[in-house]
Design a protein around this motif. Structure first.
Motif, PDB file in Angstrom:
ATOM      1  N   ARG A  64       0.841  -1.212   0.000  1.00 40.98           N
ATOM      2  CA  ARG A  64       0.000   0.000   0.000  1.00 40.98           C
ATOM      3  C   ARG A  64       0.871   1.256   0.000  1.00 40.98           C
ATOM      4  NH1 ARG A  64      -3.165  -3.041   3.630  1.00 40.98           N
ATOM      5  NH2 ARG A  64      -2.323  -1.953   5.437  1.00 40.98           N
TER       6      ARG A  64
ATOM      7  N   GLU B 293       0.798   6.617  -6.862  1.00 38.72           N
ATOM      8  CA  GLU B 293      -0.307   7.561  -7.040  1.00 38.72           C
ATOM      9  C   GLU B 293       0.156   9.010  -6.925  1.00 38.72           C
ATOM     10  OE1 GLU B 293      -3.721   4.537  -5.187  1.00 38.72           O
ATOM     11  OE2 GLU B 293      -3.117   6.315  -4.081  1.00 38.72           O
TER      12      GLU B 293
ATOM     13  N   SER C  65      -7.614  10.585  -5.063  1.00 37.68           N
ATOM     14  CA  SER C  65      -7.133  10.295  -3.702  1.00 37.68           C
ATOM     15  C   SER C  65      -8.131  10.764  -2.648  1.00 37.68           C
ATOM     16  CB  SER C  65      -5.782  10.985  -3.448  1.00 37.68           C
ATOM     17  OG  SER C  65      -4.790  10.472  -4.294  1.00 37.68           O
TER      18      SER C  65
ATOM     19  N   THR D 167     -11.365   8.654  -2.857  1.00 34.41           N
ATOM     20  CA  THR D 167     -11.202   7.362  -2.178  1.00 34.41           C
ATOM     21  C   THR D 167     -11.312   7.554  -0.668  1.00 34.41           C
ATOM     22  OG1 THR D 167      -9.737   6.561  -3.926  1.00 34.41           O
ATOM     23  CG2 THR D 167      -9.655   5.384  -1.830  1.00 34.41           C
TER      24      THR D 167
ATOM     25  N   ARG E 168     -14.088   5.936   1.717  1.00 35.82           N
ATOM     26  CA  ARG E 168     -13.711   5.095   2.867  1.00 35.82           C
ATOM     27  C   ARG E 168     -14.381   5.596   4.144  1.00 35.82           C
ATOM     28  NH1 ARG E 168     -10.120   1.247   2.188  1.00 35.82           N
ATOM     29  NH2 ARG E 168      -8.481   1.340   0.611  1.00 35.82           N
TER      30      ARG E 168
ATOM     31  N   GLU F  85     -13.803  -0.109  -3.528  1.00 38.56           N
ATOM     32  CA  GLU F  85     -13.010  -0.863  -4.512  1.00 38.56           C
ATOM     33  C   GLU F  85     -13.239  -0.321  -5.927  1.00 38.56           C
ATOM     34  OE1 GLU F  85     -10.594  -3.024  -3.623  1.00 38.56           O
ATOM     35  OE2 GLU F  85     -11.182  -2.263  -1.663  1.00 38.56           O
TER      36      GLU F  85
ATOM     37  N   ARG G  43     -11.230   2.772  -6.277  1.00 32.89           N
ATOM     38  CA  ARG G  43      -9.817   2.396  -6.390  1.00 32.89           C
ATOM     39  C   ARG G  43      -9.497   1.836  -7.780  1.00 32.89           C
ATOM     40  NH1 ARG G  43      -7.866  -1.625  -2.720  1.00 32.89           N
ATOM     41  NH2 ARG G  43      -5.813  -0.744  -3.172  1.00 32.89           N
TER      42      ARG G  43
ATOM     43  N   HIS H 126      -9.143   4.752 -10.064  1.00 30.35           N
ATOM     44  CA  HIS H 126      -7.852   5.409  -9.825  1.00 30.35           C
ATOM     45  C   HIS H 126      -6.719   4.597 -10.481  1.00 30.35           C
ATOM     46  CE1 HIS H 126      -5.265   7.698  -6.597  1.00 30.35           C
ATOM     47  NE2 HIS H 126      -4.873   7.930  -7.819  1.00 30.35           N
TER      48      HIS H 126
END
Lengths: 153, 153, 153
Positions: free
Chosen positions: A72, A79, C35, C38, C42, C68, C71, C74
């Motif tokens: 991660r 990223e 980013s 996400t 979350r 997911e 993600r 992304h």
């Protein structure tokens, strides 16, 4: 002396261009560290993704929390760091103040090293990781917004 | 003739810059192949990540070992090829020997094509994949270390 | 006026170079949005990857379909946008028609914004996502093939 033309911006006498090349090199090396760190963690935890790898330990592929944590951290680099190299290149083309540009490059690089340290090497409680992330994020955002406004078509 | 100024380094008469642009193009095309190879493997194995995709086969999303293998090969490209394009750009700015630079660009490109071949197309036992990986890794490391030392602030 | 030398190609008077810098900035900002999107997903779904994050909600790490999905969108950006910035740089060096180059940069950028919109924000049935993907894919392929042929060693 003001840097005005592209030839001057790209000159190896331009300290901002030299700093860009230096910090890009460091960031590449930092990302390369993640590959060997993942491999080393996989070996120490005996947690491999491919059957041809785990077979060397007479095991089946498996996952491991620490391996996933390192992965991660690596994905977070993917990223954030390549887009920094693009945003910083655009920012360089806007002819920024040398002092500000070099400070931003240094701060971004330090923040990304810190991010990996507190995420994957020594797990430090939040907000350590969030802070390291947002320093890098804010710098990239500043450069990209500045570049978009400067070169708006 | 020595290449000394940035204008000469960026000149389209500089064979190292032309080689850089050529191998970058090949590496981009190689990475693009991974996208269609993943899609083709998903279709042949009927293993989709999204319900709106699997619904076309009246199935639910599922995973498949071969699809995951192709995805790992693609991720390995993402971890190694964009940083090569950055490291090779920095290396180009150090004014390297044309012969050495072109050999390194060619060797990196060949190693990455070989990596995908032995990882995801025909699964060859180790150390085939490790060797292909480390040739590319060593070249990127050499360029980035050389660049960091050359442009150290 | 034809743009023939590298100095002219890199000039800030070259509208293609300015467009390249502008669209690169937009694409960096678009990836940065993923980013925070996400992170926001979350938090709204209370689905975290790290125990030090989920602990703030007195939960364990877990996964969530919508997280997911964001993600994957992304990751799709990571697979396609950095290689575009490389392919477009090579394409710029071939001295393309200003009109064609600017249209391709704009179309790629629009296609990638559309891709995220129909993939992760409002889930639109196929072939919406496939179309957005292939517009971007075809443009990058055209630039990379054109560059490879132009700079073939």
């Amino acid at each position: 002396m003001a840097v005005n033309t592209t030839a001057q911006l790209f000159s190896l006498d331009n300290s901002v261009f030299r700093a860009y090349l230096f910090y890009c090199s460091l960031l590449v090396l930092k990302m390369m560290f993640m590959s060997i760190y993942t491999a080393a963690t996989r070996m120490s935890k005996k947690a491999f993704a491919n059957p041809e790898d785990s077979a060397m330990y007479k095991m089946k592929p498996t996952t491991n929390d620490q391996v996933e944590r390192v992965r991660r951290a690596h994905l977070n680099d993917l990223e954030n760091i390549p887009i920094f190299t693009v945003a910083a290149f655009v920012y360089l083309m806007t002819g920024p103040s040398a002092w500000l540009a070099q400070t931003l490059f240094l701060a971004f690089t330090a923040a990304r090293f810190a991010h990996t340290l507190v995420y994957a090497v020594v797990v430090v409680p939040q907000p350590a990781r969030a802070l390291a992330f947002f320093v890098g994020y804010a710098i990239t955002a500043y450069m990209a917004i500045h570049g978009a406004l400067h070169f708006m078509v």
